[in-house]
Design a protein around this motif. Structure first.
Motif, short mmCIF file in Angstrom:
data_model
loop_
_atom_site.label_atom_id
_atom_site.label_comp_id
_atom_site.label_asym_id
_atom_site.label_seq_id
_atom_site.Cartn_x
_atom_site.Cartn_y
_atom_site.Cartn_z
N LEU A 5 -0.51 5.81 0.89
CA LEU A 5 -0.82 5.40 -0.49
C LEU A 5 -1.16 3.92 -0.49
O LEU A 5 -0.38 3.09 -0.04
N ILE A 7 -2.01 0.90 -2.84
CA ILE A 7 -1.97 0.41 -4.22
C ILE A 7 -2.57 -1.00 -4.24
O ILE A 7 -2.06 -1.89 -3.56
N SER A 19 0.69 2.86 -11.08
CA SER A 19 0.81 3.03 -9.62
C SER A 19 1.75 4.19 -9.32
O SER A 19 1.47 5.03 -8.46
N MET A 20 2.86 4.25 -10.07
CA MET A 20 3.82 5.33 -9.88
C MET A 20 3.19 6.67 -10.24
O MET A 20 3.43 7.68 -9.57
N LEU A 23 1.35 8.04 -7.32
CA LEU A 23 2.26 8.66 -6.35
C LEU A 23 2.72 10.04 -6.85
O LEU A 23 2.73 11.02 -6.09
N GLU A 27 2.46 13.62 -5.01
CA GLU A 27 3.70 14.31 -4.63
C GLU A 27 3.81 15.67 -5.30
O GLU A 27 4.28 16.63 -4.70
N VAL A 33 3.40 11.85 1.20
CA VAL A 33 2.81 10.55 0.87
C VAL A 33 3.75 9.42 1.24
O VAL A 33 4.94 9.45 0.94
N VAL A 34 3.19 8.42 1.90
CA VAL A 34 3.98 7.25 2.26
C VAL A 34 3.29 6.00 1.71
O VAL A 34 2.07 5.88 1.77
N TYR A 35 4.10 5.11 1.17
CA TYR A 35 3.56 3.82 0.74
C TYR A 35 3.96 2.80 1.80
O TYR A 35 5.11 2.39 1.87
N MET A 37 5.00 -0.33 3.36
CA MET A 37 5.56 -1.51 2.69
C MET A 37 4.85 -2.82 3.02
O MET A 37 4.91 -3.77 2.26
#
Ligand code: SF4
Lengths: 248, 454
Positions: A5, A7, A19-20, A23, A27, A33-35, A37
């Motif tokens: 992901l 953003i 943004s949420m 996700l 999902e 899905v991975v954001y 960091m």
């Protein structure tokens, strides 16, 4: 299918809810899905201002962070266009770049091209008139809808996806793909033209009778919402993910 | 003054700005309809682009072919490396033939060379015979558009100009009345002229002739009455064969005004009886552009003006905001190629919307060229210290996620607490006419961490 992901930096800071929503949409489809960091910024502002060296630093970082995902998905047409259309200048030939370029998607485009409309179901309704804002980079670089200048068959990935929602009524301004004048640093370096374009665009949206303006780029929407708020105009912008995640 | 300041002035007159925008959008809409009436439109654009690219690759060969074939037809070919040489050749030809009065049809090249003031200094009377050009010439203004030179003027402005110079009735701005007055005035000039100049839309290498497209027939009248005809042609106007011409004539008028074809498409392949015809082939910086990979294709331009009409910035900032002979996207890329320092704001007079590249009948990647020129502006240290520094700092912050997080957190904590007078002070150009979005308590990243329980 592992999804990274992405953003956009200013959305991370200023639009956490949208943004949420991005996700959540992914999902809810049961996707992994991975954001990552360590992501920060794609370097679009630098590149569009000609700061090639600075842009290249961020492009290289971006590749390192995102190259191992099957897909990279972002709620922004222009950031995705940056990766797909402009990164080559600095990343051509780098390991993983071809894969990244091919598999980075704006979220609506991802739903349309990869997940496919027939596999999508929205369990809510959105009984409102919505005017579509075709952001330039999504429109003309990612080619998410037919372009008014070209002699080509009519289509719109945005409309196809939104039309899956019950009750929604989609409208388009009379100049359906004229630029709103955001343009990145253009918004301040050419402030007078930028805001003149923005006001014209907002009025064109208002004239459709719509309650909301929606699009795939928060930056254009932020620009138009800024004008709307200052002039207290009777319309509101919503990022497409804010509608797709359940409407409000 | 750069583009932003000149644009702001134009925009200050909101009513006129919107009138200008609508007038040009109307032309763009006509272009859209015309282009959609040709099924193979996109293919035509591609072929046109390929022909032009091919010709530019072999330009020396085609130019020599052109010269050879033109000479065989009794035309005189001259070569000018720059504006100065071009102007000197014109003056010499006029003086050698005892010509004092010149009628000239539209030619952006002669504008580029500033020919009119040069000839006037040397005692030549120059009359621009294209109606729009004549209007701006009387007003001592340059054209504000390459196809519609007086598009910045309303009919009332033309009325007062004609009142002053042609003695038309006060307060009468009826277009038919004014056009008739202009025609009567120009007829006299045509009949009294000693020489005529035209531009060139296409020079055909295979035949050695040139083609001029107009809507008013003024080029034809000029070139047929006096005995001396001088045509100025940029080196990039060459096409290889006569049969290539149709590809371009199908595209040109449709792109320019939405007409299927210009009213006059005139082929000049010989001097008139007892007359002379001269062609001046001008470089004036073009071969340098051919040598640059990123900008070479800007020389494919056929000067239809479509990119200008569609440009949302041009429509709202007017032709004079560019401060260059040719305005709009094509003018910005050519101007930046020619003199980046003088035109350093032009690559930024663009929101990168890419509409120009889409309408261009010869598929010039205009917006990408402006994007690339920006890199040259920065490389040559012309961006301005402040802007560059801000972006350098931003980039440095973005290299370290922790730094980004801290800066973001600080901004979100501090900005909402500041008084409005500080947040919306003069330095905040964003906030001059726009509100900032509300600053949320948490970033997405913070929410994400909370959610994942990390
Ligand atoms: S760049 Fe293309 S659209 Fe613009 S004037 Fe030239 S040919 Fe026409």
């Amino acid at each position: 299918m592992k999804i990274g992901l992405f953003i956009p930096c200013f959305m991370n800071e200023l639009y956490p809810d949208a943004s949420m929503d991005t996700l959540t949409i992914l999902e809810n489809l049961g996707l992994d899905v991975v954001y990552p960091m360590e992501q920060t910024c794609c370097g679009q502002a630098q590149a569009n201002t000609g700061c090639s060296h600075e842009a290249s630093v961020l492009a290289k970082r971006f590749l390192k962070i995102f190259k191992d995902y099957d897909y990279v998905v972002a709620p922004s047409g222009s950031c995705v266009a940056m990766v797909r259309e402009n990164y080559a200048q600095w990343l051509e030939g780098e390991e993983g770049f071809e894969h990244l370029k091919k598999n980075t998607y704006e979220i609506t485009e991802f739903l349309h091209d990869i997940i496919k409309p027939e596999n999508l179901k929205f369990s809510f309704s959105f009984p409102h008139k919505v005017s579509i804002h075709n952001s330039c980079h999504a429109h003309r670089e990612l080619h998410m809808a037919s372009m008014s200048e070209k002699n080509e068959p009519e289509f719109s990935k945005i409309k196809t996806i939104l039309n899956l929602i019950e009750g929604i009524e989609l409208l388009e301004p009379s100049r359906k793909d004229e630029c709103c004048g955001f343009g990145g640093t253009f918004a301040v370096s050419e402030e007078a033209v930028s805001t003149a374009m923005g006001i014209d665009k907002v009025n064109d949206h208002i004239n459709t009778g719509a309650k909301f303006i929606t699009g795939v780029d928060m930056s254009c929407l932020m620009h138009m919402q800024g004008l709307i708020d200052r002039q207290k105009l009777p319309i509101k912008t919503l990022h497409i993910v804010q509608i797709l995640a359940g409407g409000k | 003054m750069g583009h932003p300041e000149l644009a702001e002035k134009f925009i200050a007159n909101d009513e006129r700005m919107h009138w200008h925008d609508k007038a040009l959008w109307f032309v763009r809409a006509k272009r859209d309809n015309a282009s959609k009436s040709v099924d193979e439109w996109e293919k035509l654009r591609k072929v046109a682009s390929q022909i032009k690219a091919h010709t530019l690759d072999k330009l020396d060969y085609y130019l020599e072919e052109f010269e050879k074939n033109a000479t065989a037809k009794g035309l005189h070919v001259h070569w000018a490396k720059d504006a100065k040489e071009h102007n000197e050749i014109v003056l010499r030809l006029l003086l050698n033939n005892g010509a004092k009065k010149l009628v000239k049809s539209k030619s952006m090249l002669t504008e580029e060379c500033h020919l009119n003031p040069y000839l006037e200094e040397h005692g030549i009377e120059v009359v621009d015979t294209d109606l729009g050009e004549r209007i701006v010439q009387l007003r001592k203004e340059p054209p504000s558009h390459i196809v519609l030179p007086a598009i910045h003027l309303k009919k009332e402005d033309v009325g007062t100009t004609f009142e002053e110079f042609l003695g038309t009735k006060k307060g009468n701005s009826d277009p038919t009345y004014l056009t008739r007055a202009a025609r009567a005035h120009l007829r006299e000039k045509f009949l009294g002229a000693d020489a005529a100049m035209t531009g060139v839309n296409f020079g055909i290498a295979e035949t050695g002739g040139v083609v001029v497209c107009t809507n008013e027939g003024n080029a034809d009248l000029g070139a047929s009455l006096p005995k001396l005809h001088i045509a100025s042609m940029g080196i990039e106007k060459i096409i290889p064969r006569l049969k290539d011409l149709a590809v371009f004539t199908r595209l040109l008028a449709r792109s320019a005004t939405g007409q299927p074809i210009t009213s006059y498409t005139s082929h000049f392949h010989a001097p008139i009886i007892d007359g002379q015809m001269h062609i001046i082939i001008v470089d004036n910086g073009r071969s340098a552009i051919i040598g640059s990979k990123d900008f070479k294709s800007s020389l494919q331009c056929i000067r239809c003006g479509a990119c200008i009409n569609t440009c949302p910035i041009y429509r709202r900032s007017g032709g004079y905001s560019y401060g260059y002979t040719i305005p709009g996207p094509i003018g910005s890329t050519l101007g930046a190629s020619k003199d980046l320092r003088a035109n350093k704001t032009l690559p930024f007079a663009c929101s990168l919307c890419a509409s120009c590249s889409n309408v261009c009948p010869v598929q010039i990647n205009l917006h990408q060229q402006l994007y690339k020129h920006r890199q040259s502006v920065v490389a040559q240290k012309l961006l301005g210290f402040q802007k560059h520094t801000i972006l350098k700092i931003a980039t440095w912050v973005m290299k370290y996620p922790l730094l980004m997080d801290i800066s973001g957190k600080l901004a979100r904590a501090i900005v909402p607490k500041l008084p409005r007078s500080i947040v919306y002070s003069k330095v905040n150009l964003w906030g001059k006419k726009r509100e900032l979005p509300p600053f949320p308590k948490n970033s997405f990243k913070e929410l994400y961490k909370q959610r994942k329980g990390k």
